[in-house]
Design an enzyme around this catalytic site. Structure first.
Site, short mmCIF file in Angstrom:
data_model
loop_
_atom_site.label_atom_id
_atom_site.label_comp_id
_atom_site.label_asym_id
_atom_site.label_seq_id
_atom_site.Cartn_x
_atom_site.Cartn_y
_atom_site.Cartn_z
N THR A 190 -32.22 -22.94 -5.17
CA THR A 190 -33.08 -24.09 -4.88
C THR A 190 -34.20 -24.23 -5.91
O THR A 190 -34.31 -25.29 -6.55
CB THR A 190 -33.63 -24.00 -3.45
N ASP A 227 -33.45 -18.23 -7.76
CA ASP A 227 -32.42 -18.57 -6.79
C ASP A 227 -32.12 -20.09 -6.87
O ASP A 227 -32.89 -20.86 -7.43
CB ASP A 227 -32.89 -18.19 -5.39
N ASP A 286 -31.57 -28.66 2.83
CA ASP A 286 -30.51 -28.88 1.83
C ASP A 286 -29.14 -29.02 2.48
O ASP A 286 -28.31 -29.80 2.05
CB ASP A 286 -30.52 -27.77 0.78
N HIS A 287 -28.90 -28.26 3.54
CA HIS A 287 -27.59 -28.29 4.21
C HIS A 287 -27.74 -27.64 5.57
O HIS A 287 -28.72 -26.94 5.84
CB HIS A 287 -26.53 -27.54 3.39
N HIS A 337 -27.26 -16.46 7.48
CA HIS A 337 -26.03 -15.85 6.91
C HIS A 337 -25.78 -14.47 7.53
O HIS A 337 -24.65 -14.11 7.80
CB HIS A 337 -26.17 -15.69 5.39
N ASP A 374 -34.51 -24.22 3.69
CA ASP A 374 -33.10 -23.97 3.34
C ASP A 374 -32.32 -23.69 4.63
O ASP A 374 -32.65 -22.77 5.37
CB ASP A 374 -33.01 -22.78 2.39
N ARG A 397 -24.73 -20.74 -10.47
CA ARG A 397 -26.00 -20.25 -9.93
C ARG A 397 -26.23 -18.75 -10.12
O ARG A 397 -27.36 -18.27 -10.04
CB ARG A 397 -26.08 -20.58 -8.44
N HIS A 420 -22.14 -21.95 5.58
CA HIS A 420 -22.90 -23.18 5.84
C HIS A 420 -22.01 -24.10 6.68
O HIS A 420 -20.81 -23.91 6.76
CB HIS A 420 -23.26 -23.89 4.54
N GLU A 473 -40.27 -24.13 -1.01
CA GLU A 473 -39.06 -23.82 -0.23
C GLU A 473 -39.29 -22.64 0.71
O GLU A 473 -39.73 -21.57 0.27
CB GLU A 473 -37.89 -23.46 -1.17
N SER A 493 -26.58 -24.41 -1.67
CA SER A 493 -27.97 -24.74 -2.03
C SER A 493 -28.10 -25.18 -3.48
O SER A 493 -29.07 -25.86 -3.82
CB SER A 493 -28.88 -23.52 -1.80
N ASP A 528 -32.06 -19.95 5.89
CA ASP A 528 -30.65 -19.86 5.52
C ASP A 528 -30.20 -18.41 5.35
O ASP A 528 -29.19 -18.00 5.92
CB ASP A 528 -30.44 -20.62 4.21
N LYS A 529 -30.95 -17.65 4.58
CA LYS A 529 -30.47 -16.29 4.26
C LYS A 529 -30.34 -15.44 5.52
O LYS A 529 -29.41 -14.64 5.65
CB LYS A 529 -31.41 -15.63 3.25
#
Ligand SMILES: [Zn+2]
Length: 463
Positions: free
Chosen positions: A142, A140, A375-376, A337, A40, A153, A427, A328, A89, A333-334
């Protein structure tokens, strides 16, 4: 939400996309498997950060040894069906899981709120064993997008689906998806019923939150179902092999392996009073360098590689057809952030270990397509240390947050986060990398859209 499941319809704003002709279905003596590994936020900045830190600047990651590499265009549509250039995501995982381009926040649903059959659900219907493993809560975005269908989500449990407060902000929920309104229920409720053989990760709190009307939790709802729910990693190998298995090893997301020195992440450069008055004057003090160290909260958390091995062991029992497994590494990602590069790097290390497990599996299961992708893109950037303009007699510094990482060889790698001034970075919109093993040669073009990653996997499995 429309309850009818939409089969074999791939929708994009550019028109109808015809499903690719399926290859011959797997024969009983020739099992075919897909292992999809999603990092992620694992964009090329993070790939490079991971290589520099884990393998050395002149070294190679495990993914660098894979023979297939492609660029994947991430796509998102808005409410008015115009393109949106940065994704989340939920919509990207939905695209990978279903081949349909959709809106941000959507889990297994189209831009017009139809439930979309996922590759895991179709694989199950075709006789393949299926598994979902994540270092996040299994509810979550994904993992949820491969096994559930809600319009937003945040609808992770039977309470919040009716609306309330999320992250201290009023949240409307997904009332049309609630069971009291004839819907399929929250993500946790759908997961306990989902036709997925093995589901491993975090998120126990969503399975112990009760429906305010019936008082029932998702775990209570699972009591009459042929599913074992375990919360102790030691129970993984003892769980009834004739039942589906759900393993939940944290109340929320699984803790990450690494943190910065004394918990420090990226920090803002400190400017002198004179510099605050005039950008050409005064001085700037950069944050002190940090090292990556073990995160005390990680404790005995089962690693992603271990969870992947457990999933593959279970999924290959009495299985002549093959399997679909999505793993995953969620907190690249987290942690980006929250501007913690060491957290992201520990998760990249876990992703690498999962790729090694998958490659070992493929040695004895040769018709296994291994795809590693993201994913991004995310906020982290590797920036110069010192600045390219350090010789000019003007203080030059990042307007964002900066972490100066002391690398294992003693050099400095500086990571910058500057998409906003909020508590959580944004993102970003670049295309993402894809890596595949030799089985992917000839199947995966050098450039593809994210929905086409799904199509390659579905075609390989004959779905
Ligand atoms: Zn994110």
């Amino acid at each position: 939400m429309l309850r009818a499941l939409i089969f074999c319809i791939f929708i994009s704003i550019s028109g109808l996309i015809t499903a690719q002709p399926a290859e011959a279905p797997a024969s009983p003596h020739n099992p075919r498997s897909v292992i999809l590994i999603i990092g992620d936020g694992f964009d090329d900045q993070h790939v490079t950060m991971g290589r520099n830190f884990l393998a050395g600047h002149d070294g190679e990651l495990v993914i660098d040894t894979l023979p297939v590499r492609a660029a994947v265009q991430v796509q998102t549509v808005g409410k008015d069906t115009q393109w949106v250039y940065v994704a989340d995501s939920a919509n990207t995982a939905t695209t990978l899981a279903t081949g349909v381009t959709t809106q941000m926040g959507r889990v297994g649903t189209s831009a017009t709120d139809e439930d979309l059959v996922t590759i895991a659900q179709r694989a199950n219907a075709a006789g393949f064993k299926t598994g979902i493993v994540s270092s996040s809560s299994v509810t979550d975005a994904t993992p949820a997008s491969f096994m559930s269908h809600v319009s937003s989500r945040g609808c992770e449990n039977p309470d919040i689906i009716l609306g309330g407060e999320l992250y201290s902000v009023a949240y409307e929920g997904c009332p049309q998806d609630a069971t009291v309104n004839g819907g399929p229920g929250s993500i946790a409720e759908q997961i306990v019923k989902a036709p997925i053989d093995v589901i491993l990760g975090g998120g126990l709190s969503h399975f112990t939150t009760s429906d305010p009307k019936s008082g029932k939790t998702a775990i209570m709802m699972a009591e009459s179902l042929p599913v074992s729910i375990v919360t102790d990693p030691a129970m993984l190998t003892q769980a009834d092999s004739n039942q589906r298995l759900i393993g939940l090893f944290a109340t929320g997301h699984l803790p990450v392996r690494l943190q910065g020195s004394d918990g420090r992440g990226a920090e803002q450069p400190d400017t002198s009073t004179l510099n605050k008055l005039d950008w050409r004057l005064g001085s700037v003090t950069q944050p002190d360098p940090i090292k990556c160290e073990p995160n005390p909260a990680y404790g005995n958390t089962p690693g992603l590689a271990k969870l992947t091995e457990v999933a593959l062991d279970r999924l290959t029992q009495d299985n002549d057809t093959g399997l679909f497994l999505m793993v995953e590494s969620a907190s690249i990602d987290k942690e980006s952030h929250v501007r913690n590069p060491c957290g992201s790097l520990g998760e990249i290390a876990q992703l690498e270990e999962v790729v090694s497990v998958a490659l070992t599996f493929a040695q004895t299961h040769p018709e296994t397509l291994i795809i590693v992708t993201s994913d991004h893109a995310q906020a982290a950037q590797i920036i110069p240390e010192p600045s390219l303009y350090a010789d000019i007699p003007v203080p030059v510094y990042s307007p964002g947050h900066v972490a100066r990482l002391i690398m294992p060889d003693g050099s400095l790698m500086t990571i910058n986060y500057a998409t906003n001034g909020f508590v959580s970075e944004e993102h970003t919109g670049a295309n993402v990398p894809l890596f595949a093993n030799d089985v992917g040669q000839g199947l995966i073009p050098a450039f593809l859209r994210q929905r086409e990653v799904h199509d390659v996997m579905a075609s390989f499995l004959g779905l």
